[in-house]
Design a protein around this motif. Structure first.
Motif, mmCIF file in Angstrom:
data_model
loop_
_atom_site.group_PDB
_atom_site.id
_atom_site.type_symbol
_atom_site.label_atom_id
_atom_site.label_comp_id
_atom_site.label_asym_id
_atom_site.label_seq_id
_atom_site.Cartn_x
_atom_site.Cartn_y
_atom_site.Cartn_z
ATOM 1 N N GLU A 153 28.501 -29.968 -6.408
ATOM 2 C CA GLU A 153 29.584 -29.235 -5.753
ATOM 3 C C GLU A 153 29.184 -28.814 -4.340
ATOM 4 O OE1 GLU A 153 30.423 -25.970 -8.328
ATOM 5 O OE2 GLU A 153 31.631 -27.173 -9.725
ATOM 6 N N VAL A 154 30.049 -29.091 -3.374
ATOM 7 C CA VAL A 154 29.827 -28.658 -1.995
ATOM 8 C C VAL A 154 30.419 -27.263 -1.845
ATOM 9 C CG1 VAL A 154 30.309 -29.111 0.431
ATOM 10 C CG2 VAL A 154 29.846 -31.019 -1.123
ATOM 11 N N LEU A 155 29.569 -26.272 -1.602
ATOM 12 C CA LEU A 155 30.014 -24.883 -1.526
ATOM 13 C C LEU A 155 30.663 -24.572 -0.184
ATOM 14 C CD1 LEU A 155 26.951 -23.128 -3.209
ATOM 15 C CD2 LEU A 155 28.945 -24.209 -4.274
ATOM 16 N N ALA A 156 30.150 -25.175 0.882
ATOM 17 C CA ALA A 156 30.717 -24.979 2.220
ATOM 18 C C ALA A 156 30.187 -26.084 3.117
ATOM 19 C CB ALA A 156 30.352 -23.606 2.786
ATOM 20 N N SER A 157 30.920 -26.355 4.192
ATOM 21 C CA SER A 157 30.483 -27.405 5.113
ATOM 22 C C SER A 157 31.078 -27.168 6.490
ATOM 23 C CB SER A 157 30.902 -28.789 4.600
ATOM 24 O OG SER A 157 32.314 -28.943 4.677
ATOM 25 N N PRO B 23 34.623 -24.864 -4.732
ATOM 26 C CA PRO B 23 34.027 -25.989 -3.996
ATOM 27 C C PRO B 23 35.052 -26.668 -3.088
ATOM 28 C CG PRO B 23 33.396 -26.065 -6.314
ATOM 29 C CD PRO B 23 34.445 -25.007 -6.195
ATOM 30 N N VAL B 24 34.584 -27.123 -1.944
ATOM 31 C CA VAL B 24 35.458 -27.811 -0.990
ATOM 32 C C VAL B 24 35.274 -29.325 -1.058
ATOM 33 C CG1 VAL B 24 35.568 -25.849 0.578
ATOM 34 C CG2 VAL B 24 33.753 -27.550 0.865
ATOM 35 N N GLY B 25 34.399 -29.787 -1.939
ATOM 36 C CA GLY B 25 34.152 -31.215 -2.099
ATOM 37 C C GLY B 25 33.016 -31.430 -3.075
ATOM 38 N N GLU B 26 32.506 -32.656 -3.116
ATOM 39 C CA GLU B 26 31.411 -32.970 -4.029
ATOM 40 C C GLU B 26 30.490 -34.010 -3.422
ATOM 41 O OE1 GLU B 26 32.433 -35.024 -7.584
ATOM 42 O OE2 GLU B 26 33.790 -36.434 -6.587
#
Length: 477
Positions: free
Chosen positions: A148-152, A395-398
């Motif tokens: 899981e992408v938490l922030a970017s 999550p904003v992505g993976e």
């Protein structure tokens, strides 16, 4: 026409004018005559050049000589602006844009929002805000285990990677050069392609090194000399570059174009914060990769002198979140992975850390801050934020799995293995009933396919890596 902006100005939200300026409108609302101000509010200038006090006016008057000088200067400046519009644009960038932004469409691998420009984060109740003063052109913080992408921030922006590209090099080449005790005599030709100004560990021609020595040189000292020797052992630099590109595509790291195996600046060589994070995630699933990435110091073979025992010298990991330095402390729970720097790429860094059973990955590329060790401080701040935000953000992505794992996603690995075993035994029976050797190769190819299925299952379900043991071995200051 290019519009000039004065420095240190801000827009007045109420009136739409620049807040540092006073009003230039006459009091009240009166029609303006053709050619400028109405006659009633036209300027009256006395012979001495002073403004008549009887007539209200918001424009200061200027003596004739000064007016002539200012006119000449203005004309000269205008000619410069017309002749060099890029200079005007540069001045505008400095005042209007604090940071550069991607100019083209970014990839959406891992989710649509990862292709959007700017910071992407969804804070839930009780979630901490992101660290202040993040200056990286691109960064990402993600859960290393579930992806899981938490922030970017501009996660797919294609930028020069510098030595962080060595993660892809190691993930590609490391499994092929075994055992680690294998020795190699270095030749002059193998070092000929090392770029000028490269970081070096001190590999010497006509000296023998083990594969283990060379990998320590890659991970700890970011030695381009060690990379080139290992590349030659692998089959040559061109073959290594091709293999790295294929492996990047297998990992779905589609922002990456490999030109040099060591990350040395080269035309069109790019990667992204997202791709570098994929490389680290893949590499950290290999025991040797984890060991090298977490090593703080090691002994490296020195120059051989006739009649004397070959001495060694100590090398230290250049990852300052492992070893620390003036102004930056070792990060608690850090377990690798790689830093880099070139004049074109700036500072780049990918790190992995564990805290209370949670494993996070972070990548920061080219921070604009002039603060010492900014790339490490911003990475540490994002890791702190990620651990504190665990379970409090959407999550904003993976991080996507490799292509070979996609087919097995969502299936029971054990069931897949049973099916593969049945295919293997059926093929073996067919081979036994068929004259010649063709059948056995068919059976082996099917068995190889079964290994791919098993590997896919392992990638998806084996999400506990032995990071705490590595962390305990690291020095603390």
């Amino acid at each position: 026409m290019t519009q000039l902006h004065a420095p240190k100005t801000s827009r007045n939200q109420e009136t739409g004018r620049l807040s540092f300026m006073g009003s230039v409108s006459p009091p009240g609302s009166r029609p303006i005559a053709r050619g400028g101000l109405s006659r009633r509010y036209a300027r009256r200038v006395s012979s001495s050049g002073s403004r008549s006090s009887a007539t209200p006016c918001t424009f200061p008057t200027v003596p004739a000589l000064k007016k002539t000088v200012m006119t000449v200067i203005s004309a000269a400046l205008l000619s410069v602006c017309v002749a060099n519009p890029s200079g005007v644009a540069a001045a505008k960038d400095k005042t209007d844009d604090k940071q550069p932004t991607p100019t083209g469409q970014m990839s959406t691998v891992g989710g649509k929002r990862l292709g959007d420009v700017g910071t992407q984060v969804d804070l839930g109740p009780g979630a901490p805000v992101l660290p202040k003063d993040l200056s990286g052109r691109s960064w990402i913080v993600a859960d290393a285990e579930n992806g899981e992408v938490l922030a970017s921030h501009n996660a797919h922006w294609r930028l020069p990677p510098a030595s962080t590209l060595k993660m892809l090099f190691a993930d590609t080449v490391l499994p092929a050069l075994q055992p680690k005790t294998l020795t190699h005599l270095v030749t002059e030709e193998e070092l000929a392609g090392v770029g000028e100004g490269s970081s070096l560990v001190g590999v010497k021609e006509d000296h023998t090194y083990t594969v283990h020595d060379l990998w320590l040189g890659v991970f700890l000292r970011s030695g381009n000399d060690a990379v080139h020797v290992l590349s030659e052992m692998y089959g040559g630099v061109p073959a290594t570059v091709s293999a790295m590109q294929r492996h990047a595509e297998e990992l779905q790291a589609l922002d990456t174009t490999v030109v040099s195996p060591d990350g040395y600046d080269a035309p069109n060589q790019v990667s992204s914060a997202y791709d570098l994070t994929l490389f680290a995630r893949s590499g950290m699933q290999k025991a040797d990769f984890r060991e090298y990435a977490a090593t703080a110091t090691a002994e490296f073979p020195g120059e051989k002198k006739k009649g004397k025992k070959r001495e060694t010298f100590e090398i230290q990991n250049t990852n300052r979140l492992i070893t620390g330095d003036v102004g930056v402390d070792p990060y608690k729970g850090i377990a690798g992975v790689k830093n880099g720097y070139t004049t074109h790429a700036g500072n780049t860094f990918t790190g992995i850390a564990e805290r209370d059973g949670k494993v996070l990955l972070v990548t920061v590329m080219n921070p604009s801050s002039e603060e010492s060790h900014a790339v490490y401080k911003e990475a540490a701040g994002l890791l702190d934020w990620g651990f504190a935000a665990d379970g409090k953000v959407t999550p904003v992505g993976e991080l996507v799995p490799p292509k070979s794992a996609v087919a097995g996603k969502g299936s029971d690995p054990a069931a897949g293995a049973d099916k593969a075993e049945r295919k293997k035994h059926a093929a073996a029976s067919a081979a036994a009933a068929t004259p010649g050797s063709g059948g056995i190769w068919t059976a082996l190819s099917i068995a190889g396919g079964a290994l791919v299925v098993l590997a896919a299952g392992v990638f998806l379900v084996n999400r506990r890596w032995p990071l705490p043991d590595l962390v305990r071995r690291l020095p603390r200051r």
